[in-house]
Design an enzyme around this catalytic site. Structure first.
Site, PDB file in Angstrom:
ATOM      1  N   PHE A 141      -9.910   6.765 -35.313  1.00 10.87           N
ATOM      2  CA  PHE A 141     -10.871   6.966 -34.228  1.00 10.87           C
ATOM      3  C   PHE A 141     -12.082   6.072 -34.462  1.00 10.87           C
ATOM      4  O   PHE A 141     -13.230   6.498 -34.416  1.00 10.87           O
ATOM      5  CB  PHE A 141     -11.261   8.448 -34.136  1.00 10.87           C
ATOM      6  CG  PHE A 141     -11.788   8.844 -32.779  1.00 10.87           C
ATOM      7  CD1 PHE A 141     -10.953   8.810 -31.659  1.00 10.87           C
ATOM      8  CD2 PHE A 141     -13.104   9.234 -32.613  1.00 10.87           C
ATOM      9  CE1 PHE A 141     -11.429   9.173 -30.417  1.00 10.87           C
ATOM     10  CE2 PHE A 141     -13.593   9.601 -31.367  1.00 10.87           C
ATOM     11  CZ  PHE A 141     -12.758   9.572 -30.267  1.00 10.87           C
ATOM     12  N   GLU A 145       1.267  -4.868 -27.985  1.00 10.62           N
ATOM     13  CA  GLU A 145       0.559  -5.939 -27.272  1.00 10.62           C
ATOM     14  C   GLU A 145      -0.853  -6.129 -27.816  1.00 10.62           C
ATOM     15  O   GLU A 145      -1.347  -7.255 -27.902  1.00 10.62           O
ATOM     16  CB  GLU A 145       0.516  -5.622 -25.779  1.00 10.62           C
ATOM     17  CG  GLU A 145      -0.023  -6.716 -24.901  1.00 10.62           C
ATOM     18  CD  GLU A 145       0.842  -7.971 -24.889  1.00 10.62           C
ATOM     19  OE1 GLU A 145       0.422  -8.940 -25.550  1.00 10.62           O
ATOM     20  OE2 GLU A 145       1.910  -7.992 -24.259  1.00 10.62           O
ATOM     21  N   LYS A 159      -0.617 -12.959 -36.199  1.00 13.13           N
ATOM     22  CA  LYS A 159      -0.379 -13.027 -34.752  1.00 13.13           C
ATOM     23  C   LYS A 159       0.627 -14.122 -34.417  1.00 13.13           C
ATOM     24  O   LYS A 159       1.497 -13.953 -33.555  1.00 13.13           O
ATOM     25  CB  LYS A 159      -1.699 -13.255 -34.021  1.00 13.13           C
ATOM     26  CG  LYS A 159      -2.592 -12.022 -34.084  1.00 13.13           C
ATOM     27  CD  LYS A 159      -4.018 -12.341 -33.700  1.00 13.13           C
ATOM     28  CE  LYS A 159      -4.875 -11.078 -33.731  1.00 13.13           C
ATOM     29  NZ  LYS A 159      -6.309 -11.386 -33.636  1.00 13.13           N
ATOM     30  N   GLY A 193     -12.904  -6.489 -29.385  1.00 12.81           N
ATOM     31  CA  GLY A 193     -13.745  -5.535 -28.679  1.00 12.81           C
ATOM     32  C   GLY A 193     -12.976  -4.277 -28.353  1.00 12.81           C
ATOM     33  O   GLY A 193     -11.764  -4.300 -28.162  1.00 12.81           O
TER      34      GLY A 193
END
Lengths: 418, 418
Positions: B13, B122, B198, B296
């Site tokens: 969280f 994703e 990635k 972000g």
């Protein structure tokens, strides 16, 4: 991973049709072949064997072995007839005809439901950019604020030439025609109609709004003259033909096609030649930008192939935004910040249409007014003063630029003045 | 359109977890709710009621009402344990943990097959950019030539600051840390490891190549010094950390992460701040360019939400490229055109590693060599001369630029010298 075998009946064998034929032969992993190609012109020399062709559409439409119809013809009315007949006979359809889809959107939607047959048309919207699929599949739950972009390759090519080579609009258009990028009657492209059809398709998949062409204001690049070219160049701006749709303050959606001044901080500034670029702005993902070729045989054929491939997995558009029934309506009651070039003697009367004026200029022949005007008044001006005027939208919405609103939800700021 | 009801157990969280919580509450159309949130730190003050939380992972993993596990924790080893247990108990999983996925790619693939449970990720690759989904679904049959991009938001923020505000690399890093864009130990980002993870995920979905982290050369931005910054600025270039994979002449695939000089004709030039940008080049669609926020809370949460939404339609990755068994292999036997900054006294020995030299420069302390070198020799140099050197790739492949190769199939020109 089970893939259906696809037996394709192809209508049209222009450059995209031939491109598709070649691309299909280079992707053997796709279990699909063209069984028959229906063409119109009996006398035309074609690059592949005559056995492939028929001149009778029923050779495809009544052939039970053919389970997919790919429609790549120019004539929107003939295309609609073919697509309708194909759907009614239970054949899945892939089409690249934006005019046909935009003009008959609701009928085509009903036909798909009624006959349980998919109709895919990614190639109809920005050719190689997978924008429909992304709007359908990916922004499903990311509250969309706006979609805007350069969606017409021909006009972007003309405008790019105009700026890069200091050509007049007329000369650039002529060059584009000579290169085969613009039709001999280019009004569908240069008048912003093609862009509008694409915007209509985007509106359905982005916001769940069904429209007919008359609902949406389109203004093309035909009237662009020396004064506004000079204005743009002096300020380091380019002019791009932009289709845009955005939520307004009262949760409706405004949509129109207009030429726009873009500065080098606008992502569309770099989208030149026959490239298209689409910016989506969503509540949570913020700004997304898609760029790809918006014209040309291979890029268009590539989008057709992707649709064919999707059919082999039984993919169909869910039209999720339409199903979600958010009840978004089209709203043309918006204020725009525009540049209006006009004849000298019409300066005074034209000022009366504006809500506020920021700048005006006059010389012995013509002038311009820069300021805020309602879309409705703008339509009145273009209807009444036509070719004596030229309208360019100012690039006023700063919250669309890279690097802004970092991490902030973008509920705000789709302002009334655009 | 039937949608599954999704009962989510959330691990973690932090800012993305809280972002997800907020976003879910703002998208009621998605039939999904967070049942329980498992966190580690018992003492931490949290912005929502304590009933939402548990400190025992079995409260989620053994709860039969929970059918989706969303894993958003930092620790890759703990994440792997949770994801494995979730899959084994038949729960669909959404993860944003690129390190975990890259390190355990093959095991996770087998687990998905064995238990018939989808794992979507994703958000692990370029946050808000739907690149995995597009590679999976859209470029299925469009022969892919290359994928390259800025895939790490933190380093792009640092590099952007370095150029925009004339900061040293160290100062820019410090600012990024103060703003929370870089960890106190930022080596995963600045060393190019995050970008490599990635790239590994992209390699699997783009080319069907399974890798482990050791297979791929990554070189970060830590060593970037004044000399190369000055070099870039004098030539109007920016430096970007670029992950890239491309087919080589003998139909293998080269892949690496390196800083790169980019000029203003390269589409990545405009991708600044925490934005990511990915360019795909395909045989038929030609160049496609995707831009979106790469970091972000909301952009990442948005990608997680899209995966959750896809689960409600029983979506899973088909790993089509892996299934197609094209047998593409990784090939690090490539020549690169690089800029190598070095200490003055090491100039001579370093020239011996180059295949050809185009330019060299020396002052009283240091110098640079610009020329063609094999990736293997480059690895030797970075292993041996480490912090005394800095490597930047030249932006030499012109066929990646906008407007090139119009309508031509792009089989050619993924040249040996990159």
């Amino acid at each position: 991973m089970e893939r259906k075998n696809l037996n394709i009946g192809l209508f049209g064998f222009g450059c995209v049709g031939y491109g598709l034929y070649e691309v299909l032969h280079k992707t053997p992993s796709l279990n699909a072949q063209i069984s028959k190609i229906c063409v119109k012109n009996k006398g035309k020399q074609r690059p592949i064997s005559a056995d492939n062709f028929t001149f009778d559409k029923d050779d495809i439409l009544l052939n039970e072995d053919i389970n997919v119809v790919v429609e790549l013809i120019d004539d929107a009315d003939a295309a609609f007839e073919i697509v309708t007949a194909a759907i009614k006979s239970g054949k899945a359809v892939v089409s690249a005809n934006k005019k046909m889809i935009a003009e008959h959107f609701e009928e085509l939607l009903l036909l798909q439901q009624q006959y349980g047959v998919p109709l895919l048309y990614e190639a109809a919207c920005c050719a190689s950019i997978p924008i429909i699929r992304n709007l359908e599949e990916y922004y499903d739950n990311d509250l969309l604020e706006s979609v805007e972009g350069i969606v017409n390759g021909s006009t972007n090519y003309i405008l790019t030439k105009t700026f890069a080579e200091n050509l007049s609009y007329a000369n650039a258009l002529q060059q584009a025609q000579e290169k085969g990028y613009a039709e001999s009657n280019p009004i569908l492209d240069t008048g912003g109609f093609d862009a509008k059809y694409k915007l209509q398709i985007l509106l359905a998949h982005a916001f769940g709004i069904k429209t007919i062409p008359a609902d949406i204001f389109n203004y093309g690049i035909d009237n662009i003259g020396e004064l506004e070219l000079k204005y743009a160049k002096e300020k380091g701006l380019k002019i791009k033909l932009v289709a845009q749709a955005f939520k307004t303050a009262d949760n409706k959606v405004a949509a129109f096609v207009l030429p726009k001044f873009v500065s080098n901080t606008n992502k569309l500034y770099q989208v030149d030649d026959v490239f298209n670029g689409v910016i989506t702005k969503t509540c949570f993902a913020d700004t997304q930008f898609f760029v790809g070729k918006g014209a040309g045989a291979y890029p268009t054929a590539s989008a057709v192939i992707s649709d064919i491939s999707a059919l082999s997995y039984d993919y169909k558009y869910e039209y999720k935004k339409l199903q979600q029934q958010q009840g978004l309506e089209l709203d043309n009651n918006v204020l725009l910040n525009v540049f209006l070039r006009h004849k000298k003697e019409e300066a005074l009367v034209l000022t009366t249409y504006f809500d506020s004026i920021e700048e005006s200029y006059l010389n012995n022949e013509q002038g311009y007014i820069s300021g805020v005007i309602s879309l409705k008044n703008l339509q009145k001006i273009t209807n009444t003063y036509g070719a004596n005027t030229s309208v360019i939208l100012h690039d006023a919405v700063l919250n669309y630029e890279l690097g802004e609103n970092e991490n902030a939800p973008a509920f705000t700021n789709t302002a009334a003045v655009y």
